[in-house]
Write an enzyme that holds these catalytic residues in place. Structure first.
Site, mmCIF file in Angstrom:
data_model
loop_
_atom_site.group_PDB
_atom_site.id
_atom_site.type_symbol
_atom_site.label_atom_id
_atom_site.label_comp_id
_atom_site.label_asym_id
_atom_site.label_seq_id
_atom_site.Cartn_x
_atom_site.Cartn_y
_atom_site.Cartn_z
ATOM 1 N N ASP A 115 0.798 -1.239 0.000
ATOM 2 C CA ASP A 115 0.000 0.000 0.000
ATOM 3 C C ASP A 115 0.833 1.292 0.000
ATOM 4 O O ASP A 115 0.529 2.245 0.732
ATOM 5 C CB ASP A 115 -0.952 0.018 1.202
ATOM 6 C CG ASP A 115 -1.837 -1.214 1.269
ATOM 7 O OD1 ASP A 115 -1.843 -1.997 0.305
ATOM 8 O OD2 ASP A 115 -2.536 -1.393 2.288
ATOM 9 N N LYS A 176 -7.081 -4.110 -2.964
ATOM 10 C CA LYS A 176 -7.687 -4.811 -1.830
ATOM 11 C C LYS A 176 -8.520 -3.848 -0.998
ATOM 12 O O LYS A 176 -8.330 -2.624 -1.054
ATOM 13 C CB LYS A 176 -6.624 -5.479 -0.966
ATOM 14 C CG LYS A 176 -5.684 -4.538 -0.193
ATOM 15 C CD LYS A 176 -4.676 -5.348 0.609
ATOM 16 C CE LYS A 176 -3.668 -4.469 1.342
ATOM 17 N NZ LYS A 176 -4.249 -3.696 2.453
ATOM 18 N N CYS A 209 -2.020 -2.623 8.216
ATOM 19 C CA CYS A 209 -1.852 -3.604 7.139
ATOM 20 C C CYS A 209 -0.579 -4.431 7.305
ATOM 21 O O CYS A 209 -0.582 -5.639 7.050
ATOM 22 C CB CYS A 209 -1.874 -2.904 5.786
ATOM 23 S SG CYS A 209 -3.471 -2.093 5.462
#
Length: 292
Positions: A115, A176, A209
């Site tokens: 990310d 995602k 994450c």
């Protein structure tokens, strides 16, 4: 070598060729079956999986033991054991904490880039620093032929991976909404890589994450290396406590230079000079350093 008799395992009629009756015990279960005469450890494991596969957690470490009548109890399977007569074996999950050594080799390693997206630029502390370190990690991965898996959290709203990060040659680039990177597509990709043992993980955010990805990966039996100088959060307190928590679980918190040099391992490695060029300038010593 036949060590069953020496161990006292069996004591029933030896057989010639063909199959040998064996009682396979796991937890509260005991199931009679048979294996070929001369079967060793690998065939016993395969038989355990065929009998109890739905009960066995493959992410645990196990030991196979043989019932030794000489001692009237189970003993660890003797080295080089081959089945020659009827015997009883059991599969025992290890409860002891196993020390994680953290050895890395290119052939058994995958890089996870999490990310690193444009919309996070103004919010993540020292984002420019972790971008530059992430880029050198991905360059190293390309040089060493290491697969790279990249995710982007809700890219429709948060944008794509920043332009500075070159994703050329990445095995997967996936959108995602789940915080963890362990998506079905990622699990399938890992299953396609023979012998994968270690994941090098970096990106944002450390306490969300990165943390959730790392915990899922070790739950699947993989060794996880988090690159501290390529991982950040909006809050340094969140980052600090996430890294401390993860380190206590056996996850390895390390640095980009340590990772790259561990992967080449020898100045005679054919890619050493190119890796050396990547790290000639040390990674930025930003505010990340004092907050770990």
């Amino acid at each position: 070598a036949d060590t069953a008799a020496a161990a006292g395992g069996g004591r029933c009629s030896p057989t010639g060729g063909g199959s040998v009756p064996v009682l396979f015990c796991f937890s509260v279960f005991a199931r009679p079956s048979s294996v070929p005469h001369g079967a060793g450890y690998e065939l016993l494991i395969q038989k355990f999986l065929s009998l109890y596969g739905d009960q066995i957690d493959m992410h645990r470490k196990f030991v196979v033991q043989l019932f030794a009548e000489e001692w009237s109890q189970y003993i660890d399977l003797p080295k080089g054991f081959l089945v020659s007569e009827r015997c009883k074996v059991r599969l025992v999950p290890l409860q002891i904490q196993m020390t994680t050594l953290g050895n890395l080799t290119p052939s058994s390693t995958v890089f996870f880039c999490c990310d690193m997206q444009e919309r996070f630029r103004p919010a993540i502390k020292y984002f420019g620093d972790i971008i530059s370190v992430g880029q050198r990690l991905l360059q190293g991965a390309r040089l060493l032929g290491i697969p790279v898996i990249v995710t982007e959290q809700y890219p429709k709203g948060l944008g794509s991976t920043v332009q500075e990060i070159d994703l050329t040659g990445a095995k997967l680039v996936l959108p995602k909404t789940k915080f963890s990177m362990v998506l079905p597509e990622v699990e399938a990709a890992l299953a396609e890589i023979p012998g994968v043992r270690s994941v090098v993980l970096f990106g944002v955010e450390t306490h969300v994450c990165i943390q959730q990805t790392a915990l899922e990966l070790i739950g699947r039996g993989l060794e996880v290396h988090i690159v501290a100088d390529a991982t950040s959060s909006r809050s340094m307190m969140d980052r600090m406590f996430a890294l401390e928590r993860l380190a206590r679980t056996g996850i390895i918190v390390t640095t980009s230079e340590a990772i790259l040099l561990q992967l080449v391992a020898d100045k005679e490695h054919p890619k050493f000079k190119e890796i050396q060029n990547l790290i000639k300038a040390s990674a930025p010593e930003s505010g990340l350093l004092s907050k770990v």
